[in-house]
Write a protein that holds these residues in place. Sequence first.
Motif, PDB file in Angstrom:
ATOM      1  N   SER A   1       0.832  -1.214   0.000  1.00 20.76           N
ATOM      2  CA  SER A   1       0.000   0.000   0.000  1.00 20.76           C
ATOM      3  C   SER A   1       0.866   1.264   0.000  1.00 20.76           C
ATOM      4  N   ILE A   2       2.101   1.149   0.513  1.00 20.27           N
ATOM      5  CA  ILE A   2       3.004   2.302   0.506  1.00 20.27           C
ATOM      6  C   ILE A   2       3.341   2.699  -0.935  1.00 20.27           C
ATOM      7  N   CYS A   3       3.399   1.704  -1.834  1.00 17.22           N
ATOM      8  CA  CYS A   3       3.651   2.009  -3.246  1.00 17.22           C
ATOM      9  C   CYS A   3       2.541   2.864  -3.842  1.00 17.22           C
ATOM     10  N   PHE A   4       1.325   2.704  -3.308  1.00 22.44           N
ATOM     11  CA  PHE A   4       0.183   3.423  -3.870  1.00 22.44           C
ATOM     12  C   PHE A   4       0.102   4.870  -3.390  1.00 22.44           C
TER      13      PHE A   4
ATOM     14  N   TYR B   1      10.199   5.466  -0.999  1.00 23.92           N
ATOM     15  CA  TYR B   1      10.476   4.106  -0.529  1.00 23.92           C
ATOM     16  C   TYR B   1      11.448   3.400  -1.463  1.00 23.92           C
ATOM     17  N   THR B   2      12.007   2.293  -0.992  1.00 25.66           N
ATOM     18  CA  THR B   2      12.779   1.370  -1.828  1.00 25.66           C
ATOM     19  C   THR B   2      12.221  -0.030  -1.600  1.00 25.66           C
TER      20      THR B   2
ATOM     21  N   ALA C   1       1.520   1.773   8.167  1.00 22.85           N
ATOM     22  CA  ALA C   1       1.765   2.187   6.780  1.00 22.85           C
ATOM     23  C   ALA C   1       1.971   3.695   6.679  1.00 22.85           C
ATOM     24  N   LEU C   2       1.149   4.451   7.364  1.00 22.06           N
ATOM     25  CA  LEU C   2       1.244   5.915   7.291  1.00 22.06           C
ATOM     26  C   LEU C   2       2.521   6.429   7.956  1.00 22.06           C
ATOM     27  N   LEU C   3       2.857   5.858   9.115  1.00 18.60           N
ATOM     28  CA  LEU C   3       4.080   6.273   9.800  1.00 18.60           C
ATOM     29  C   LEU C   3       5.319   5.892   8.989  1.00 18.60           C
ATOM     30  N   SER C   4       5.279   4.715   8.379  1.00 14.96           N
ATOM     31  CA  SER C   4       6.403   4.267   7.554  1.00 14.96           C
ATOM     32  C   SER C   4       6.575   5.188   6.353  1.00 14.96           C
ATOM     33  N   LYS C   5       5.470   5.524   5.698  1.00 16.74           N
ATOM     34  CA  LYS C   5       5.515   6.441   4.564  1.00 16.74           C
ATOM     35  C   LYS C   5       6.144   7.770   4.968  1.00 16.74           C
TER      36      LYS C   5
END
Length: 262
Positions: A161-164, A235-236, A221-225
């Motif tokens: 989902s981070i890719c999106f 991201y990688t 997901a939001l914190l990681s983004k």
Amino acid sequence: MREEINIFFTSLMFYTRIPCPFTIVYNPDHINKATRYFPLIGWIVGVISFVTFWLSSLLFDTAISVVFSLLAGVLTTGAFHEDGLSDVADGFGGGWTKERILVIMKDSRVGAYGVIASVLLFLMKYAGLSQLFTLAPSNDIGLMVLLFVAYHSLSRLTAISICFISEYARDDATSKVKPIAKTHGLKEIFGAFIFGLIPLGLLCTYNLYFSITIIPLIVLALLSKRYFEKWLDGYTGDCLGAVQQIAECVSILSFIALWKFM
């Protein structure tokens, strides 16, 4: 249909070590489309992990069976995501600029931060799964399968989902591993969420409290983004692997915490 089959097997080749038919035609464009099946790959890894756990439990106790299930998962994926976690730990632990972090993450050698992160991760998954399957009724095979499949599919959905919602960080698109998908359409988003959420939906037929699991995963997901964009402007592949591994732990811990209210 033929193209969809090729896309699925591209995803299977990309994310696991499972042999694929020789008739499958590789197309670089399929890498972008393969993300729609990433959570579905979690179903496969989850079933393999469960079968290993169940067979081991015929001879050993829960703790040893959990170790075998974790081993099966690692062998199935080739430690693809665990490698990402160790690289991210090394990169962010030893680098203070975007360029330095990316260089360290690209290095195939594993440093102290990576080793420590990997050890703690497996300890958490071992302890969490051991407690979870002590709480879960061992005679309910359907529930046991869903727990395995759900934590694998939800963790992959969280990562992809981070890719999106973010951008790829490497300007030169280099990587020490395979190329990563960078563009996504509605089919990829829709497919990822469908395959990622179906196991959780089936778990909710046992108890609606399981639906709460999605909340900490959204927060992750939001914190990681936010964190990755602060340091890398995106991201990688290693970042996604790290999020996937952390999301596994979050899912397992959420199941354990929710069990107290069921």
